[in-house]
Scaffold this active site. Structure first.
Site, short mmCIF file in Angstrom:
data_model
loop_
_atom_site.label_atom_id
_atom_site.label_comp_id
_atom_site.label_asym_id
_atom_site.label_seq_id
_atom_site.Cartn_x
_atom_site.Cartn_y
_atom_site.Cartn_z
N LYS A 114 0.85 -1.19 0.00
CA LYS A 114 0.00 0.00 0.00
C LYS A 114 0.89 1.24 0.00
O LYS A 114 2.10 1.15 0.23
CB LYS A 114 -0.91 -0.02 1.23
CG LYS A 114 -0.16 -0.01 2.55
CD LYS A 114 -1.10 -0.26 3.72
CE LYS A 114 -0.36 -0.26 5.03
NZ LYS A 114 -1.21 -0.68 6.15
N TYR A 128 17.39 29.42 10.33
CA TYR A 128 16.22 30.15 10.81
C TYR A 128 16.08 30.04 12.33
O TYR A 128 16.24 28.95 12.89
CB TYR A 128 14.94 29.60 10.17
CG TYR A 128 14.78 29.97 8.72
CD1 TYR A 128 14.63 31.30 8.32
CD2 TYR A 128 14.74 28.98 7.74
CE1 TYR A 128 14.47 31.62 6.99
CE2 TYR A 128 14.57 29.30 6.40
CZ TYR A 128 14.44 30.63 6.03
OH TYR A 128 14.27 30.95 4.71
C1 LIG Z 1 -0.49 -1.76 6.72
C2 LIG Z 1 -1.09 -3.03 7.11
C3 LIG Z 1 -0.28 -4.15 7.38
C4 LIG Z 1 1.24 -4.07 7.40
O1 LIG Z 1 1.66 -3.47 8.59
P1 LIG Z 1 3.20 -3.36 8.94
O2 LIG Z 1 3.23 -2.83 10.32
O3 LIG Z 1 3.79 -2.41 7.94
O4 LIG Z 1 3.76 -4.72 8.79
C5 LIG Z 1 -0.90 -5.35 7.66
N1 LIG Z 1 -2.25 -5.44 7.71
C6 LIG Z 1 -3.05 -4.39 7.47
C7 LIG Z 1 -4.54 -4.56 7.55
C8 LIG Z 1 -2.51 -3.15 7.18
O5 LIG Z 1 -3.31 -2.11 6.97
#
Ligand SMILES: *Cc1c(COP(=O)(O)O)cnc(C)c1O
Length: 367
Positions: free
Chosen positions: A35, A256
């Site tokens: 994702k 800054y």
């Molecule tokens: C993002 C996600 C994962 C992966 O999580 P990590 O902590 O990056 O391993 C697994 N299951 C779901 C439903 C997620 O949304």
């Protein structure tokens, strides 16, 4: 010459990390979570290195389409399911499996006309209170789904809120196992932290694990463990160069707000990286950075396009010297993204997802 900042993706590290996740749950099939455009690395850039996965898990049908276009015929899972009834048509066409976490998604399926029954992952809210049916409502949701001709196979999925922390997974695991005990179907419960910590436990019943962050070489439970502790390798290096040098006298300030003031003469390097590149502005004085592979520190506030670093430990550094913001320097020295993230009060996930579009990305070893 373009501005010297660049992100480099390391396919060998991705391959290694995927293998590492497999070792942690050797009996499970593996969803490579890609994702958010593969956590900022780019789906097209990581795909080849991740071919050894059993499936890809993601959020958007457009991402699923890209994976199919790359030639992937295996499983793809939409972790949040569809966002609209019309999305089901594309799920049928692409052969995409999807989560079902609410009654509306069941209504949409019930009204969906398809020749090809769907494989769905029924999601339980076992305590995180994000998506899913509560344990009390889970069985009636299952019964509804199970009665639909549009549904071919039902698996069960839940997500842990504390796999990386002291509360752990036990309370959620009990809720999940209790409500699914006698239901036939595959189960998927482990994110990265749970895969590393509980991947081998028979009672977890890992038919499918869902590692994300470990694939990219970040430790899910930093600072309890580092990526190196887990045997993970950074899949991304963010690098740039020194583009200016200043000789400070005692009392001179930097950047800054003049938040850093030299108490003795010192040399500083101005480097081509700022918050508009995705480097957190919250990284204050002391945040680690590598110059010519030597560890030094950020000085003062991060600007939009530049930041200052202390050249005291690297007296031979000057304009054109290599700078590593995170990842692996040319001399092999590593700087963990988790350490930089901690300096900004956040996690590696956020930094890798936030590398700005203006930063050119190259894949190591690609022609
Ligand atoms: C993002 C996600 C994962 C992966 O999580 P990590 O902590 O990056 O391993 C697994 N299951 C779901 C439903 C997620 O949304």
């Amino acid at each position: 010459m373009p501005r010297p900042i660049q992100a480099t993706i390391h396919p060998e590290a991705l391959r290694h990390n995927l293998e590492r996740a497999r070792q942690a749950a050797p009996d499970a099939r593996l969803w490579a979570v890609v994702k958010a455009n593969a956590y900022g690395h780019g789906i097209e850039r990581v795909f080849d290195a991740m071919r050894a996965t059993d499936g890809f898990a993601l959020l958007e049908l457009s991402e699923a389409e890209r994976i199919r276009q790359l030639g992937w015929r295996g499983p793809i899972l939409l972790l949040e399911g569809v966002f609209d009834a019309r999305d089901l048509e594309l799920c049928s066409r692409l052969g995409v499996w999807h989560s079902v976490h609410c009654d509306q998604q069941i209504d949409w399926l019930a009204a969906h006309k398809t020749q090809q029954p769907h494989r769905v992952f029924l999601k339980m809210n076992s305590g995180m209170n994000r998506l899913g049916f509560t344990p009390e409502r889970f069985r009636s949701a299952y019964a509804r789904l199970n009665a639909l001709t549009q549904v071919e196979e039902i698996s069960f999925i839940t997500h842990f809120s504390d796999a990386d922390g002291p509360r752990g997974i036990e309370h959620q695991l009990q809720a999940f196992l209790g409500a699914t005990q006698d239901l036939p179907g595959e189960r998927s419960v482990c994110n990265s932290a749970a895969t590393l910590l509980h991947g081998m436990e028979a009672r977890v019943r890992n038919d499918w694990v869902r590692p994300g962050i470990v694939l990219y070489g970040s430790a899910p439970d930093y600072p309890l463990h580092t990526a190196a502790d887990w045997g993970l390798r950074p899949a991304m290096t963010l690098s740039t160069q020194v583009i200016g040098v200043q000789q400070l006298q005692a009392g001179d300030s930097v950047g800054y707000g003049s938040t850093f003031v030299a108490d003795a003469p010192m040399r500083t390097g101005i480097i081509a990286c700022g918050y508009a590149d995705g480097y957190p502005r919250h990284c204050g004085t002391g945040t680690p950075v590598l110059v010519n592979g030597v560890r030094t520190r950020v000085l003062g506030r991060v600007s939009m396009d530049m930041l200052n670093v202390d050249l005291t430990p690297v007296p031979d550094a000057g304009i054109g010297s290599d700078v590593t913001l995170w990842g692996t320097a040319r001399n092999g020295t590593q700087l963990s993204i988790d350490e930089v993230a901690a300096a900004a009060g956040t996690v590696g996930y956020e930094l890798m997802c936030a590398v700005a579009p203006r930063v050119p990305v190259v894949v190591e070893g690609a022609a």
